[in-house]
Design a protein around this motif. Structure first.
Motif, PDB file in Angstrom:
ATOM      1  N   LEU A   1       6.670   4.353  -3.778  1.00 33.79           N
ATOM      2  CA  LEU A   1       6.023   3.591  -2.719  1.00 33.79           C
ATOM      3  C   LEU A   1       6.787   2.285  -2.551  1.00 33.79           C
ATOM      4  O   LEU A   1       6.902   1.508  -3.490  1.00 33.79           O
ATOM      5  CB  LEU A   1       4.562   3.329  -3.098  1.00 33.79           C
ATOM      6  CG  LEU A   1       3.689   2.800  -1.968  1.00 33.79           C
ATOM      7  CD1 LEU A   1       3.426   3.861  -0.926  1.00 33.79           C
ATOM      8  CD2 LEU A   1       2.366   2.297  -2.530  1.00 33.79           C
ATOM      9  N   ASP A   2       7.318   2.059  -1.385  1.00 34.62           N
ATOM     10  CA  ASP A   2       8.060   0.823  -1.138  1.00 34.62           C
ATOM     11  C   ASP A   2       7.305  -0.076  -0.191  1.00 34.62           C
ATOM     12  O   ASP A   2       6.871   0.358   0.877  1.00 34.62           O
ATOM     13  CB  ASP A   2       9.438   1.139  -0.524  1.00 34.62           C
ATOM     14  CG  ASP A   2      10.404   1.589  -1.588  1.00 34.62           C
ATOM     15  OD1 ASP A   2      10.333   1.029  -2.700  1.00 34.62           O
ATOM     16  OD2 ASP A   2      11.203   2.503  -1.317  1.00 34.62           O
ATOM     17  N   GLN A   3       7.179  -1.297  -0.604  1.00 36.61           N
ATOM     18  CA  GLN A   3       6.529  -2.289   0.253  1.00 36.61           C
ATOM     19  C   GLN A   3       7.661  -3.041   0.947  1.00 36.61           C
ATOM     20  O   GLN A   3       8.313  -3.883   0.342  1.00 36.61           O
ATOM     21  CB  GLN A   3       5.697  -3.234  -0.615  1.00 36.61           C
ATOM     22  CG  GLN A   3       4.892  -4.246   0.161  1.00 36.61           C
ATOM     23  CD  GLN A   3       3.470  -3.756   0.416  1.00 36.61           C
ATOM     24  OE1 GLN A   3       2.930  -2.983  -0.362  1.00 36.61           O
ATOM     25  NE2 GLN A   3       2.870  -4.214   1.486  1.00 36.61           N
ATOM     26  N   ASN A   4       7.898  -2.710   2.215  1.00 38.77           N
ATOM     27  CA  ASN A   4       9.025  -3.343   2.907  1.00 38.77           C
ATOM     28  C   ASN A   4       8.705  -4.767   3.320  1.00 38.77           C
ATOM     29  O   ASN A   4       9.461  -5.683   3.098  1.00 38.77           O
ATOM     30  CB  ASN A   4       9.434  -2.530   4.135  1.00 38.77           C
ATOM     31  CG  ASN A   4      10.159  -1.269   3.719  1.00 38.77           C
ATOM     32  OD1 ASN A   4      10.200  -0.944   2.518  1.00 38.77           O
ATOM     33  ND2 ASN A   4      10.718  -0.559   4.676  1.00 38.77           N
ATOM     34  N   ASP A   5       7.577  -4.924   3.977  1.00 38.92           N
ATOM     35  CA  ASP A   5       7.090  -6.279   4.229  1.00 38.92           C
ATOM     36  C   ASP A   5       5.569  -6.235   4.185  1.00 38.92           C
ATOM     37  O   ASP A   5       4.995  -5.248   3.731  1.00 38.92           O
ATOM     38  CB  ASP A   5       7.621  -6.843   5.557  1.00 38.92           C
ATOM     39  CG  ASP A   5       7.250  -5.968   6.727  1.00 38.92           C
ATOM     40  OD1 ASP A   5       6.042  -5.729   6.917  1.00 38.92           O
ATOM     41  OD2 ASP A   5       8.158  -5.495   7.450  1.00 38.92           O
ATOM     42  N   ASP A   6       4.938  -7.261   4.641  1.00 35.87           N
ATOM     43  CA  ASP A   6       3.490  -7.346   4.471  1.00 35.87           C
ATOM     44  C   ASP A   6       2.721  -6.233   5.165  1.00 35.87           C
ATOM     45  O   ASP A   6       1.669  -5.814   4.713  1.00 35.87           O
ATOM     46  CB  ASP A   6       2.980  -8.706   4.973  1.00 35.87           C
ATOM     47  CG  ASP A   6       3.384  -9.803   4.003  1.00 35.87           C
ATOM     48  OD1 ASP A   6       3.736  -9.455   2.863  1.00 35.87           O
ATOM     49  OD2 ASP A   6       3.361 -10.976   4.396  1.00 35.87           O
ATOM     50  N   ASN A   7       3.271  -5.749   6.283  1.00 35.56           N
ATOM     51  CA  ASN A   7       2.499  -4.794   7.072  1.00 35.56           C
ATOM     52  C   ASN A   7       2.958  -3.350   6.917  1.00 35.56           C
ATOM     53  O   ASN A   7       2.348  -2.443   7.442  1.00 35.56           O
ATOM     54  CB  ASN A   7       2.566  -5.164   8.559  1.00 35.56           C
ATOM     55  CG  ASN A   7       2.011  -6.545   8.786  1.00 35.56           C
ATOM     56  OD1 ASN A   7       1.001  -6.908   8.210  1.00 35.56           O
ATOM     57  ND2 ASN A   7       2.706  -7.329   9.601  1.00 35.56           N
TER      58      ASN A   7
ATOM     59  N   LEU B   1       5.945   5.556   1.881  1.00 38.54           N
ATOM     60  CA  LEU B   1       5.803   6.492   0.774  1.00 38.54           C
ATOM     61  C   LEU B   1       6.954   7.483   0.863  1.00 38.54           C
ATOM     62  O   LEU B   1       7.079   8.231   1.834  1.00 38.54           O
ATOM     63  CB  LEU B   1       4.461   7.230   0.870  1.00 38.54           C
ATOM     64  CG  LEU B   1       4.215   8.230  -0.252  1.00 38.54           C
ATOM     65  CD1 LEU B   1       3.994   7.531  -1.567  1.00 38.54           C
ATOM     66  CD2 LEU B   1       3.027   9.111   0.078  1.00 38.54           C
TER      67      LEU B   1
ATOM     68  N   SER C   1       4.304  -0.215   4.413  1.00 33.33           N
ATOM     69  CA  SER C   1       4.632   0.421   3.141  1.00 33.33           C
ATOM     70  C   SER C   1       5.168   1.808   3.453  1.00 33.33           C
ATOM     71  O   SER C   1       4.682   2.478   4.356  1.00 33.33           O
ATOM     72  CB  SER C   1       3.402   0.551   2.260  1.00 33.33           C
ATOM     73  OG  SER C   1       2.757  -0.671   2.132  1.00 33.33           O
TER      74      SER C   1
ATOM     75  N   SER D   1      -0.014 -10.128  -9.836  1.00 33.22           N
ATOM     76  CA  SER D   1      -0.570  -9.363  -8.714  1.00 33.22           C
ATOM     77  C   SER D   1      -2.077  -9.554  -8.519  1.00 33.22           C
ATOM     78  O   SER D   1      -2.571  -9.469  -7.402  1.00 33.22           O
ATOM     79  CB  SER D   1      -0.262  -7.872  -8.900  1.00 33.22           C
ATOM     80  OG  SER D   1      -0.853  -7.397 -10.090  1.00 33.22           O
TER      81      SER D   1
ATOM     82  N   ASP E   1       2.310  -0.842  -7.889  1.00 27.72           N
ATOM     83  CA  ASP E   1       1.915   0.465  -7.367  1.00 27.72           C
ATOM     84  C   ASP E   1       0.400   0.552  -7.363  1.00 27.72           C
ATOM     85  O   ASP E   1      -0.250   0.074  -8.276  1.00 27.72           O
ATOM     86  CB  ASP E   1       2.460   1.582  -8.275  1.00 27.72           C
ATOM     87  CG  ASP E   1       3.922   1.869  -8.004  1.00 27.72           C
ATOM     88  OD1 ASP E   1       4.496   1.190  -7.126  1.00 27.72           O
ATOM     89  OD2 ASP E   1       4.474   2.753  -8.660  1.00 27.72           O
TER      90      ASP E   1
END
Lengths: 85, 269
Positions: free
Chosen positions: A66-72, A76, A74, B161, A36
């Protein structure tokens, strides 16, 4: 260590087990927040303040994730349970 | 190319410097050219533990700032000619360490050495982040105690990280657990977390278990890394850890309660 202590010690509670339990909980919590951004706790606090200007909500009725789905991308996610009228 | 190993923990006083000194000496005694760097800028202590405090002329920050070259700053160990110490600066603040500066020094050392050990300061400030940033391997020094285990987990998060390997999406830093100040008797009576407990919580492979030992204080008193004292339990445990670091399969010792003989039971140890 006296003989008396020897018998007493068997009755003592196992504090290592307590330590392990507490650690498992706090470490799981810590890991859920890994990655995070540093601003997230403060941002969450400010969002709650803004909502409170209009409706009364408790802190635990607001969840910010906050979720990071893939590299590009995110996402909220803001989930607020409003009180019943 | 040298392998860069960080000895880290988050929490202070768990045995990072003791372990750095012991492991660096162990690697050198096994014939690998090793340098151990003190990253605790402003609070240098590795020189004392290694017994070379009176030979410090130039330090890590001098080298970064170009005020001295590496050959001037590196201190050759008295006991082992394959071992060198790069001391921390005693006067400057932690911000003297920059990614570029540290990276350059490590790159130069890499050409010459097999192993570079980075003795991290406590905390998660610049010094600690710089010590772990370039690491290929991390030795997470942990005491069987709640605050130390929690901080170790925080540091594992940082390694995953904030390290160079994480930032550049390379193969992740190899993480190992080094459990120090272990007291099997207290584990048996349920007063202390066991090796298994700590391993279950942190979920990283175990490099070694160092028993709580009087030999550690004796070693630091005289400025001789404890691994040199091969009569001592802690010294032997560190030697085992070094062997495991080099890929040897060594069984765990000093994790079970020592059986006391009748005389010891009566007169105490």
């Amino acid at each position: 260590m006296s003989l008396l202590d020897y018998f007493r010690s068997t009755k003592k509670s196992n504090t290592a087990a307590t330590a392990k339990e507490r650690l498992q909980i706090i470490v799981a919590h810590q890991r859920s927040q890994r990655g995070d951004p540093d601003y997230l706790p403060l941002m969450k606090q400010e969002i709650i303040e803004v909502i409170r200007k209009y409706v009364h909500v408790d802190e635990d009725q607001v969840s910010v994730a906050l979720d990071q789905n893939d590299d590009n991308l995110s996402v909220l996610e803001l989930n607020i349970t409003l009180p019943e009228r | 190319m040298a392998q860069i190993i960080v000895v880290t923990s988050g929490k202070g006083g768990v045995g990072k410097t003791t372990s750095s000194a012991a492991i660096a000496t162990g690697l050198a005694l096994k014939g690998h050219k090793t340098v151990v760097i003190d990253f605790d800028i402003g609070l240098r202590n590795l020189d004392l533990i290694m017994g070379c405090e009176r030979r410090v002329v130039y330090d890590f920050v001098n080298v970064i700032n170009g005020e001295a070259n590496l050959n001037q700053a590196l201190i050759k160990d008295k006991r082992c000619d394959k071992l060198f110490v790069l001391p921390a600066s005693q006067t400057r603040d932690k911000d003297a360490l920059t990614k570029e500066g540290v990276g350059k020094v490590l790159e130069d050392l890499s050409k010459d050495f097999d192993y570079i050990l980075c003795d991290s300061p406590a905390g998660i400030e610049t010094g600690a982040m710089m010590a772990l940033y370039f690491a290929d391997t991390a030795i997470v020094t942990t005491n069987p105690e709640v605050s130390s285990v929690r901080d170790s987990d925080r540091i594992l998060g940082m390694l995953q990280s904030r390290s160079r390997r994480a930032e550049q999406s390379l193969e992740p830093v190899k993480e190992y657990l080094l459990l120090t100040r272990y007291a099997p008797t207290r584990v048996k009576t349920g007063e202390m977390l066991s090796v298994e407990d700590v391993q279950e919580i942190l979920a990283i492979p175990l490099l070694g278990v160092i028993p709580e030992s009087q030999s550690v204080l004796k070693a630091s008193n005289s400025g001789v890394p404890v691994i040199v004292d091969q009569q001592s339990d802690a010294g032997q445990a560190y030697a085992d850890a070094v062997a495991r670091l080099l890929g040897e399969d060594v069984p765990l010792r000093f994790v079970a309660e020592e059986k006391k003989g009748l005389l010891k039971r009566i007169f105490g140890s």
